[in-house]
Design an enzyme around this catalytic site. Structure first.
Site, short mmCIF file in Angstrom:
data_model
loop_
_atom_site.label_atom_id
_atom_site.label_comp_id
_atom_site.label_asym_id
_atom_site.label_seq_id
_atom_site.Cartn_x
_atom_site.Cartn_y
_atom_site.Cartn_z
N ASP A 12 13.46 -8.36 53.98
CA ASP A 12 13.44 -8.24 52.51
C ASP A 12 13.40 -9.64 51.92
O ASP A 12 13.71 -10.63 52.59
CB ASP A 12 14.67 -7.48 51.99
CG ASP A 12 14.61 -7.27 50.48
OD1 ASP A 12 13.51 -7.03 49.94
OD2 ASP A 12 15.65 -7.39 49.81
N SER A 13 13.07 -9.72 50.64
CA SER A 13 13.10 -11.01 49.95
C SER A 13 14.53 -11.54 49.89
O SER A 13 14.74 -12.73 49.73
CB SER A 13 12.54 -10.86 48.54
OG SER A 13 13.36 -9.99 47.78
N TYR A 44 10.74 -11.97 44.80
CA TYR A 44 9.31 -12.02 45.07
C TYR A 44 8.48 -11.34 43.97
O TYR A 44 7.29 -11.59 43.86
CB TYR A 44 9.01 -11.23 46.35
CG TYR A 44 9.28 -11.91 47.67
CD1 TYR A 44 9.95 -13.13 47.77
CD2 TYR A 44 8.83 -11.31 48.85
CE1 TYR A 44 10.18 -13.71 49.01
CE2 TYR A 44 9.05 -11.89 50.08
CZ TYR A 44 9.73 -13.09 50.16
OH TYR A 44 9.94 -13.65 51.38
N GLY A 45 9.13 -10.45 43.22
CA GLY A 45 8.43 -9.44 42.42
C GLY A 45 7.38 -9.92 41.44
O GLY A 45 6.50 -9.15 41.08
N CYS A 75 11.50 -3.65 51.62
CA CYS A 75 11.15 -4.29 50.35
C CYS A 75 9.91 -3.57 49.83
O CYS A 75 8.86 -3.59 50.48
CB CYS A 75 10.85 -5.76 50.62
SG CYS A 75 10.21 -6.68 49.22
N ASN A 76 10.02 -2.94 48.68
CA ASN A 76 8.86 -2.23 48.13
C ASN A 76 7.74 -3.19 47.77
O ASN A 76 6.56 -2.86 47.90
CB ASN A 76 9.27 -1.45 46.87
CG ASN A 76 10.21 -0.31 47.19
OD1 ASN A 76 11.41 -0.51 47.32
ND2 ASN A 76 9.68 0.87 47.36
N THR A 77 8.12 -4.38 47.30
CA THR A 77 7.11 -5.34 46.89
C THR A 77 6.28 -5.79 48.09
O THR A 77 5.03 -5.80 48.04
CB THR A 77 7.79 -6.56 46.24
OG1 THR A 77 8.65 -6.09 45.19
CG2 THR A 77 6.78 -7.53 45.66
N GLU A 150 20.16 -10.23 42.86
CA GLU A 150 20.23 -11.23 43.94
C GLU A 150 21.22 -12.33 43.55
O GLU A 150 22.06 -12.75 44.35
CB GLU A 150 18.82 -11.81 44.16
CG GLU A 150 18.70 -12.78 45.30
CD GLU A 150 18.68 -12.14 46.68
OE1 GLU A 150 18.29 -10.96 46.81
OE2 GLU A 150 19.07 -12.82 47.63
N CYS A 177 12.50 -0.38 44.07
CA CYS A 177 12.85 -1.70 44.57
C CYS A 177 14.20 -1.56 45.27
O CYS A 177 15.13 -0.96 44.72
CB CYS A 177 12.96 -2.70 43.42
SG CYS A 177 13.73 -4.28 43.87
N THR A 178 14.29 -2.09 46.48
CA THR A 178 15.51 -1.87 47.26
C THR A 178 16.73 -2.59 46.67
O THR A 178 17.86 -2.17 46.89
CB THR A 178 15.31 -2.27 48.73
OG1 THR A 178 14.83 -3.63 48.78
CG2 THR A 178 14.30 -1.36 49.40
N HIS A 179 16.50 -3.64 45.90
CA HIS A 179 17.64 -4.29 45.23
C HIS A 179 18.34 -3.33 44.27
O HIS A 179 19.55 -3.40 44.09
CB HIS A 179 17.16 -5.50 44.43
CG HIS A 179 16.98 -6.76 45.23
ND1 HIS A 179 16.01 -6.90 46.19
CD2 HIS A 179 17.65 -7.94 45.18
CE1 HIS A 179 16.09 -8.12 46.71
NE2 HIS A 179 17.07 -8.77 46.11
#
Ligand code: DGL
Length: 261
Positions: A12-13, A44-45, A75-77, A150, A177-179
């Site tokens: 992931d980012s 990253y988005g 990470c979806n992005t 984050e 988005c996983t965040h």
């Protein structure tokens, strides 16, 4: 292959993929997990796609060097930008995140998908949404939410969630988005409706890909490493974090259902 011999990498980012890691550990408690969170360069988005792909390759190369049997783009992005390219590049299976539109659309008509700008504008998400023509699905980018989460989890910076959420009256919200899963309960309270994420679905997919059934092991405590630069420096462990910079919050690691408020 037996579950205890399985090695899985997650990318992931930053911290968002820890929600996916928690789900994967529930599904495969005896497996060893390697987690790469590029938190020095998160979020990253809003970055250009070429740059995201370059960063993802760096992380995935580190995971590949650990001899993983499968990797998850948690990470979806990253999934939206380069899942296909990663599948071509590596010899092991690479799973991506799919926003949980299907379970939401099975229950509700009016659906809001929250995502990063890069995911929101992606062909991949458009194709997914188009599979449910009978539903009213709105996709909204929340450009600064992943970065705020984050910063909260790695640097303790507080933020107001409501400032990041678009006004809407959905019957169901899908987290793209996983965040965002760290704020799942608060997002549900804000919109007064059910919230869906793709973490457990991804873990089920991982079990299928590895051809493993339900586990009868218990979940061991997690022993995260300090952030390290290269996989050569790490020893054996159940979950290993390769952060570029920054200090991970151990509480984040060890919570199975995470909430940051
Ligand atoms: N957690 C990631 C996602 O699912 C990335 C968010 C970001 O870095 O902007 O999209």
């Amino acid at each position: 292959m037996e579950e205890k011999d399985v090695k899985v990498g997650l990318f992931d980012s930053g911290v968002g993929g820890l929600n996916v890691l928690a789900a994967c550990r529930r599904a495969l408690p005896a497996a060893t997990f390697f987690y790469y969170g590029d938190n020095g360069r998160a979020p990253y988005g809003s970055r250009p796609a070429e740059e995201i792909e370059r960063f993802v390759v760096e992380g995935m190369d580190a995971l590949a060097a650990c001899g993983v049997h499968a990797a998850v783009l948690a990470c979806n992005t990253a999934t939206a930008v380069c899942a296909e390219a990663m599948r071509e590049r590596y010899s092991f299976p690479v799973l991506g995140m799919e926003p949980a539109v299907k379970p939401a659309a099975e229950k509700y008509n009016e659906i809001l998908i929250l995502a990063t700008p890069r995911t929101a504008e992606s062909e991949r998400l458009r194709t997914l949404v188009n599979r449910f023509p009978g539903r009213r699905i709105t996709v909204c980018a929340a450009p600064f939410l992943a970065g705020a989460i984050e910063a909260r989890l790695t640097r303790g910076e507080r933020f107001s969630l409501s400032e990041h959420l678009p006004p809407a009256k959905p019957e169901g919200v899908v987290l793209g988005c996983t965040h965002y899963s760290f704020c799942r309960r608060e997002i549900a309270a804000f919109y007064g409706c059910e919230v869906f994420d793709g973490c457990d679905g991804t873990a089920r997919h991982l079990l299928n890909i590895l051809k493993l059934g339900p586990s009868n092991h218990s979940i061991p405590p997690l022993t995260p490493s300090d952030p390290v630069e290269s996989c050569q420096k790490i020893g054996e462990g159940r979950a290993i974090f390769f952060g570029k910079t920054g200090k991970m919050n151990e509480a984040v690691y060890n919570s199975n259902v995470c909430s940051i408020f």
